[in-house]
Design an enzyme around this catalytic site. Structure first.
Site, short mmCIF file in Angstrom:
data_model
loop_
_atom_site.label_atom_id
_atom_site.label_comp_id
_atom_site.label_asym_id
_atom_site.label_seq_id
_atom_site.Cartn_x
_atom_site.Cartn_y
_atom_site.Cartn_z
N PHE A 90 10.98 76.63 25.08
CA PHE A 90 11.65 75.68 23.51
C PHE A 90 9.99 74.63 22.78
CE2 PHE A 90 11.96 71.38 22.62
CZ PHE A 90 13.31 70.96 21.67
N LYS A 93 5.35 68.41 36.84
CA LYS A 93 5.77 66.82 36.77
C LYS A 93 5.20 66.09 37.75
CE LYS A 93 10.11 68.50 33.61
NZ LYS A 93 11.09 67.93 32.83
N ASN A 131 6.32 63.94 32.08
CA ASN A 131 6.59 65.07 31.37
C ASN A 131 5.93 64.52 29.67
OD1 ASN A 131 8.14 63.17 30.35
ND2 ASN A 131 9.52 64.63 29.01
N TYR A 160 18.62 75.77 28.27
CA TYR A 160 18.84 75.82 27.43
C TYR A 160 18.32 77.11 27.06
CZ TYR A 160 13.52 75.53 27.00
OH TYR A 160 12.60 75.85 27.59
N ALA A 163 11.91 66.90 37.18
CA ALA A 163 13.55 66.74 36.24
C ALA A 163 14.69 66.18 37.24
CB ALA A 163 14.22 68.02 35.45
N GLY A 191 21.42 71.77 28.01
CA GLY A 191 19.95 70.38 28.14
C GLY A 191 19.68 70.66 26.14
N GLY A 214 19.64 70.92 42.90
CA GLY A 214 17.59 70.24 43.01
C GLY A 214 17.36 68.68 43.02
N LEU A 233 20.61 71.68 32.35
CA LEU A 233 19.73 71.12 31.64
C LEU A 233 18.38 72.66 31.35
CD1 LEU A 233 19.17 68.93 32.71
CD2 LEU A 233 17.37 68.41 33.54
N ASP A 284 11.61 62.59 29.42
CA ASP A 284 12.98 62.73 30.32
C ASP A 284 14.48 62.01 29.82
OD1 ASP A 284 12.28 65.65 30.62
OD2 ASP A 284 11.94 65.35 31.99
#
Length: 245
Positions: A16, A66, A87, A206, A129, A227, A125, A204, A102
């Protein structure tokens, strides 16, 4: 002077950020600004990117770097250090400074959907993030538990998600990449049949805008959010950081 920005990650052609910032620069008339993907197979390659391009001002970071970027930083913002994941990076005279936007993006995007009955959250997870999500949930006053493929003292395994557990945890946040384009039919292995209208699921991801995770949650009456708003908010916060003198 030209100013270059980018996204550091792996297999990120779907991203994105590039389109978002390119449109932003056009809208602001910043013809000397550009944003590209640094699609690296190894985080070490960032050293080559920086040595070959002296006009890089800052970059965003996504899966899976990250946490891996931290040893390359000369400075880290206290909140990012507390979270243990970065991030956003700003290139300074002294080297690289890391931040975490984030947490801001997630907190501001989930907050309008939190109800008084939402007391506990499952975080699917355990990557970079998920660490920001954990801190945001704590700030919002929610208890949390991680869910991973293997259980430990502070983690459920997916097999441990019984009806009783699902009735106890009414917020479920997917921080894993499961369901991302192009594997849009994949979804986290939770027992969707135990979701109700009391549940809020937040993905999260998108791309696609409505994941299989969200579709199956909605089919059982749950509220589902993706997200995209989080991404916009964290991107704008990163832009603020890059603009600071």
């Amino acid at each position: 002077m030209n100013k270059h920005f980018g996204l550091l990650g792996k297999d990120i052609s779907y991203s994105f950020s590039s389109g978002y910032f390119t449109k932003k620069f056009e809208k602001l008339g910043l013809t000397n600004h550009s944003y590209v993907n640094f699609d690296l197979q190894n985080v070490e390659e960032i050293k080559d990117v920086l040595s070959n391009d002296k006009e890089i001002v800052g970059f965003n970071i996504t899966i899976p770097y990250k946490e891996a970027i931290i040893p390359f930083l000369t400075e880290i913002d206290p909140k990012a250090e507390e979270i243990g994941a970065v991030n956003t990076v700003k290139v300074t005279e002294n080297g690289l400074k890391g931040y975490n936007t984030d947490i801001y993006g997630f907190q501001k995007s989930i907050e309008p959907h939190i109800k008084p009955t939402h007391k506990k959250a499952l975080i699917l997870g355990t990557g970079g993030a998920s660490k920001a999500v954990k801190h945001a949930l704590i700030d919002l006053g929610l208890e949390y538990k991680y869910v991973s493929r293997s259980a430990s003292e502070d983690k459920y395994s997916y097999e441990m998600l019984t009806k009783e557990v699902m009735q106890e945890y009414h917020v479920i946040v997917n921080c894993s990449p499961v369901g991302t384009f192009p594997k849009v039919d994949h979804k986290p292995a939770i027992p969707y049949e135990f979701l109700t209208e009391n549940h809020l699921v937040f993905d999260l991801i998108y791309n696609p805008p409505k994941t299989a995770f969200m579709k199956h949650a909605e089919a059982n009456g749950a509220k589902a959010v993706n997200g995209s708003k989080m991404l916009e908010l964290q991107a704008e916060k990163a832009w603020e950081i890059w603009q600071e003198k």
